[in-house]
Structures are given as C-alpha cells and as structure tokens.
Write a protein that holds these residues in place. Structure first.
Motif, PDB file in Angstrom:
ATOM      1  N   THR A  12       0.828  -1.207   0.000  1.00  0.00           N
ATOM      2  CA  THR A  12       0.000   0.000   0.000  1.00  0.00           C
ATOM      3  C   THR A  12       0.870   1.267   0.000  1.00  0.00           C
ATOM      4  O   THR A  12       0.762   2.110  -0.892  1.00  0.00           O
ATOM      5  CB  THR A  12      -0.911   0.007   1.255  1.00  0.00           C
ATOM      6  N   GLY A  13       1.737   1.387   1.011  1.00  0.00           N
ATOM      7  CA  GLY A  13       2.522   2.615   1.169  1.00  0.00           C
ATOM      8  C   GLY A  13       3.527   2.810   0.044  1.00  0.00           C
ATOM      9  O   GLY A  13       3.613   3.902  -0.539  1.00  0.00           O
ATOM     10  N   ILE A  16       1.932   3.834  -3.367  1.00  0.00           N
ATOM     11  CA  ILE A  16       1.434   5.226  -3.384  1.00  0.00           C
ATOM     12  C   ILE A  16       2.606   6.206  -3.444  1.00  0.00           C
ATOM     13  O   ILE A  16       2.608   7.148  -4.239  1.00  0.00           O
ATOM     14  CB  ILE A  16       0.531   5.515  -2.158  1.00  0.00           C
ATOM     15  N   ASN A  20       3.210   8.647  -6.597  1.00  0.00           N
ATOM     16  CA  ASN A  20       3.058  10.062  -6.275  1.00  0.00           C
ATOM     17  C   ASN A  20       4.349  10.830  -6.578  1.00  0.00           C
ATOM     18  O   ASN A  20       4.330  11.925  -7.154  1.00  0.00           O
ATOM     19  CB  ASN A  20       2.700  10.166  -4.783  1.00  0.00           C
ATOM     20  N   SER A 299      -5.020   3.098   5.773  1.00  0.00           N
ATOM     21  CA  SER A 299      -5.320   4.533   5.739  1.00  0.00           C
ATOM     22  C   SER A 299      -4.119   5.320   6.253  1.00  0.00           C
ATOM     23  O   SER A 299      -3.756   6.368   5.699  1.00  0.00           O
ATOM     24  CB  SER A 299      -6.562   4.835   6.581  1.00  0.00           C
ATOM     25  N   HIS A 302      -1.408   5.483   3.739  1.00  0.00           N
ATOM     26  CA  HIS A 302      -1.770   6.449   2.699  1.00  0.00           C
ATOM     27  C   HIS A 302      -1.506   7.890   3.156  1.00  0.00           C
ATOM     28  O   HIS A 302      -0.873   8.680   2.444  1.00  0.00           O
ATOM     29  CB  HIS A 302      -3.244   6.249   2.337  1.00  0.00           C
ATOM     30  N   TYR A 303      -1.964   8.241   4.358  1.00  0.00           N
ATOM     31  CA  TYR A 303      -1.729   9.603   4.871  1.00  0.00           C
ATOM     32  C   TYR A 303      -0.219   9.852   5.007  1.00  0.00           C
ATOM     33  O   TYR A 303       0.282  10.917   4.676  1.00  0.00           O
ATOM     34  CB  TYR A 303      -2.404   9.797   6.231  1.00  0.00           C
ATOM     35  N   ASP A 306       1.608  10.647   1.716  1.00  0.00           N
ATOM     36  CA  ASP A 306       1.493  12.047   1.274  1.00  0.00           C
ATOM     37  C   ASP A 306       2.524  12.925   1.977  1.00  0.00           C
ATOM     38  O   ASP A 306       3.123  13.813   1.372  1.00  0.00           O
ATOM     39  CB  ASP A 306       0.076  12.582   1.566  1.00  0.00           C
ATOM     40  N   TYR A 384      -9.554   2.071  -3.649  1.00  0.00           N
ATOM     41  CA  TYR A 384      -8.170   1.645  -3.384  1.00  0.00           C
ATOM     42  C   TYR A 384      -7.446   1.319  -4.685  1.00  0.00           C
ATOM     43  O   TYR A 384      -6.396   1.868  -4.979  1.00  0.00           O
ATOM     44  CB  TYR A 384      -8.209   0.422  -2.472  1.00  0.00           C
ATOM     45  N   LEU A 388      -6.531   5.498  -5.135  1.00  0.00           N
ATOM     46  CA  LEU A 388      -5.524   5.738  -4.095  1.00  0.00           C
ATOM     47  C   LEU A 388      -4.151   5.188  -4.451  1.00  0.00           C
ATOM     48  O   LEU A 388      -3.140   5.865  -4.298  1.00  0.00           O
ATOM     49  CB  LEU A 388      -6.003   5.161  -2.751  1.00  0.00           C
ATOM     50  N   LEU A 389      -4.095   3.933  -4.937  1.00  0.00           N
ATOM     51  CA  LEU A 389      -2.787   3.342  -5.251  1.00  0.00           C
ATOM     52  C   LEU A 389      -2.031   4.163  -6.292  1.00  0.00           C
ATOM     53  O   LEU A 389      -0.804   4.241  -6.274  1.00  0.00           O
ATOM     54  CB  LEU A 389      -2.948   1.908  -5.781  1.00  0.00           C
TER      55      LEU A 389
END
Ligand code: FAD
Length: 408
Positions: A12-13, A16, A20, A299, A302-303, A306, A384, A388-389
C-alpha cells in the motif's frame, strides 16, 4: 549523474509513494520500487474470506499493473540496507540512492508462541494472509457449534479493529447458520479494552455485550495447547476453545533487523511527525514498517505517503522537512453483513462521533453503526485499486479534520 530514489516494498505505502513521486518529479529523478513478488493483496478483504463473503483470488492483483510507467519495478528479495553507504542489496543487485523510503510492512510469526506451530491449521487459525484465510473459511464451514476464541497474541499488531470485526461477523455468520445458540464467541486481548482508545473501546464493548460476545482483556498469550484445546497466559490463566483464531505475534520484516536499523522487533525508529528514520539521513519510513504510535493500517500508510512525498520534495528543494504527520487514522469497523461503524482519530484526539468526510453531510457516520458505512466499506476497495494506489489526490489533507466532529 542520475538522481535516485529507492522505495522498499510495493504494498500500500510503497506503491502510493512511488506513483506520487513519479507524478511530481522530473525524469532526471530515477524512481525504483522493489518487492519480492508481483502479488498485491487487498488486505482489508481478508476479513471477509473466512465467512465466504470474498474470495482470495479476487483480492490479489499484479503489482506491476498499479505502478506507473516511469517507475522502475524490480522483483527481488531485499537482503540488506546500508544507510552509511546509501546502498540497498537484493539477492541479484545493488542499488545506490539519494533518498530511501522504507515501506516493508510487517509479518505475522505464529512460531513465536509455544505450541502454536503444532496446532497451526488444525486447531489454530488466522485470516491475516491469503492461504490461512482460505483454510479458516473451510474450518468455519465445518464448525457445528462450540467455543470460538479470537485471540490477539501481542502488541503491536496490524489493523487493531480486525479482530473485533471478526467476532462481530462470526456472530452474524453463526446466526445465519442457525447454530448461534449452541456457540460461544470470545475476544481475548492483551489490551485493556476492545481497542487502544478508551472512548471507542467503550462503544465497541457495548456492541460486543449486545451481541453476546465475551471479552477477556489484559491476557498476554504464552502458550497454545492444541491437544487439550486451551490457551494460557503469561500469568498462568487458561482459556479453553474448540476453534482458535489468532492474530499471531507481529514483527517488522527481517531485513530491517538484519540490517541493524530496527527497534528490537523489526520496526524502524521513526520521527512521529516528519516520518524520517531517526538515525539515518535521507531515509523515510511509511506504513506498518514505522514504530510510530498509531494504527498499523492502510489509511495510515496512505496519509503517511502524502507526508513523505511532501518532505522528500521539500528536501530536494533545499527546505527542511516539516512536522506534518499527526498519527491520522481512519477505519471502518464492520458490525455485521450490512452494517458498519467508522472511526477517525490521531495521536491526540480519540475517535469522536460526527460525520465524515464532508462535515455535517457525511455520508458516513462516525462511531455509529449504519448501512451507509457498510456501503462505504465495500466501495472502498474500488477506490483503493483505481484512485488511491495511483497516488491521485482526493483533495483531503493527510491530517485529522475536526470539522464535522461532535466534541464534548
Ligand atoms: C485482515 C486484515 C484486515 C485489514 N483491514 C484494514 C482496513 O479495514 N483498513 C485499513 O486501513 N487497513 C487494514 N489492514 C491493514 C493494511 O492492509 C496494512 O496496514 C497496509 O497494507 C500497510 O501497508 P504497508 O505498505 O506498510 O505494508 P504492505 O502493504 O504489507 O506492503 C509491504 C510490502 O513489502 C514487501 N517486502 C517486505 N519485506 C521485503 C523484502 N525483504 N524484500 C522484498 N519485499 C519485501 C512485501 O512483499 C509487501 O508487498 C488490514 C490488514 C489485514 C491483514
């Protein structure tokens, strides 16, 4: 000379962060993300597998498909991180870096508890990884009444609400099978309540009481006896079971400890607000691999992603990283098939009632069981994979928003 960012772990992390960064940095920055395999599992869906509400196959997709063109995706086992030389070694290569992001997650270790290995797959089960969740599905299918115990072996563990959701869904499932009256369900936890935060804990304990789910708190698991079917705590207290479901002891990945950069249980000591590795320059940590005191949850990853992207970009532009991250975590809590609650909190502020994400409008309700929250839980999977991904922004800040919360 190429400017290099290496990301360890494409879960997940890591996915992203990589995507990003690619969206924001010019091509002169080479971005490489490394993972041991090409199977990205949507882990929240594992909760549903034992109850036949989701299939393992539908939760697993190619990582490559979700990594943007322009990011170099390498499938290999990471075996060493040398922060002095700024080098990462995998089985087949060595990668140098200007910035490193560690997002290697965490792993469950049933073998850390005496007796667990002997009982594994026969009397003791988990739903924390795909094969095991499928084995538990078969076991619950055969379950014909008796005592179902859900035990959390130790802290910290991944997704602190998953065991509560499991016992709530078990209540729904056994009712549906028509065997709830001849079954007992108990949640056994080393925590002092159903959850780490007292107010949410009280709400969840009340829901457990209404569902006739027993709860034993402060139970530190020491041994599992599969033959005589009991678990025993460090203090010598015994709890019997017919079927045992566990969240096994959880550590960070072995590469973190093998490289000598861990806190003793495989997590990287991490600044709570900048997410820099405390003892290593130009190293950031995201998701379950950190030791920051908030939930190990998607979650949160994800935060944090960023914040890490922001701070790496700040450093590249010669600016000091900012202390942005506040421990923000958002989690649905399934109450039954068709209803769910939702919590939103950070390091300092406990889950509060209110509306989310739009203040006063929602459509989701905080700390309340609603059908709309269940729709949100199901709809989140689409979000997701598709939004998000990819590292796309929904416009919300990574920190907790108080608007819409009922204080006092
Ligand atoms: C049953 C269950 C239910 C959950 N429910 C929710 C939920 O409802 N909501 C929520 O927010 N979160 C939930 N989570 C938690 C969430 O899935 C994780 O917190 C999130 O995936 C963490 O992201 P991460 O990037 O830190 O780790 P991961 O996504 O686990 O990724 C880590 C990656 O690193 C790779 N890796 C590690 N070590 C190495 C190495 N040495 N070499 C190569 N590759 C390596 C792994 O292969 C993996 O792909 C749940 C988890 C489980 C198990």
């Amino acid at each position: 000379m190429a400017k290099k960012i290496v990301v360890l772990g494409a879960g997940t992390g890591g996915t992203i962060v990589s995507n990003n960064l690619r969206r924001h940095l010019p091509d002169e920055w080479e971005i490489t993300v490394i993972d041991r395999d090409d199977k990205h599992v949507y882990q929240p869906g594992l909760l549903f597998v034992p109850f036949g509400l989701q299939k393992v196959g539908s939760l697993t997709r190619s990582r490559k498909r979700y990594i943007l063109k322009g990011v170099n995706f390498v499938i290999d086992e990471i075996i060493n991180i040398d922060t002095a030389k700024r080098e990462v070694t995998t089985r087949n290569h060595t990668f140098s870096y200007d910035f490193l992001v560690i997002s290697t997650g965490c792993r469950v270790l049933p073998e850390e508890t005496d007796g667990m290995e002997e009982a594994w797959g026969k009397d003791a089960f988990t739903f924390y990884y795909p094969d095991a969740a499928e084995t538990l599905r078969q076991k619950l299918n055969e379950f014909d009444g008796g005592k179902l115990v859900m035990d959390i072996a130790d802290v910290p563990f991944k997704c602190p609400v998953a065991p509560i959701e499991f016992v709530f869904l078990a209540d729904w499932f056994l009712k549906k099978k028509g065997i709830r009256k001849k079954s007992e369900i108990e949640l056994v936890t080393p925590l002092q309540g159903a959850f780490t935060k007292p107010k949410a804990s009280a709400v969840l304990s009340e829901a457990a009481r209404e569902k006739n789910v027993g709860m034993r708190t402060g139970f530190q698991l020491n041994t599992v006896n599969g033959k005589e079917k009991y678990i025993e705590s460090v203090q010598g207290e015994k709890i019997s079971f017919d079927t045992l479901v566990v969240v096994p002891t959880t550590f960070g990945d072995s590469v973190i400890s093998d490289s000598g950069i861990d806190d003793g249980i495989g997590y990287v000591p991490t600044h709570h607000n900048t997410l820099q590795a405390l003892k290593h320059e130009r190293v950031y940590v995201v998701g379950d691999a950190t030791n920051v005191p908030t939930s190990k949850a998607g979650s949160v990853a994800h935060y944090e992603a960023d914040v890490v992207v922001f701070n790496i970009m700040a450093e590249i532009h010669g600016v000091k990283p900012e202390e942005i991250f506040d421990g923000h975590s958002t989690c649905f809590i399934v109450y039954s098939k068709g209803t769910s609650s939702l919590i939103d909190f950070n390091y300092k502020i406990e889950p509060l009632p209110g509306k989310f994400p739009a203040p006063h409008l929602g459509p989701f309700s905080l700390l309340r069981e609603t059908k709309m929250n269940w729709k949100g839980k199901l709809g989140f999977e689409w979000l997701y994979w598709n939004v998000l991904l990819a590292g796309r922004h929904l416009g919300a800040p990574p920190t907790l928003v108080m608007a819409g919360k009922e204080v006092g």
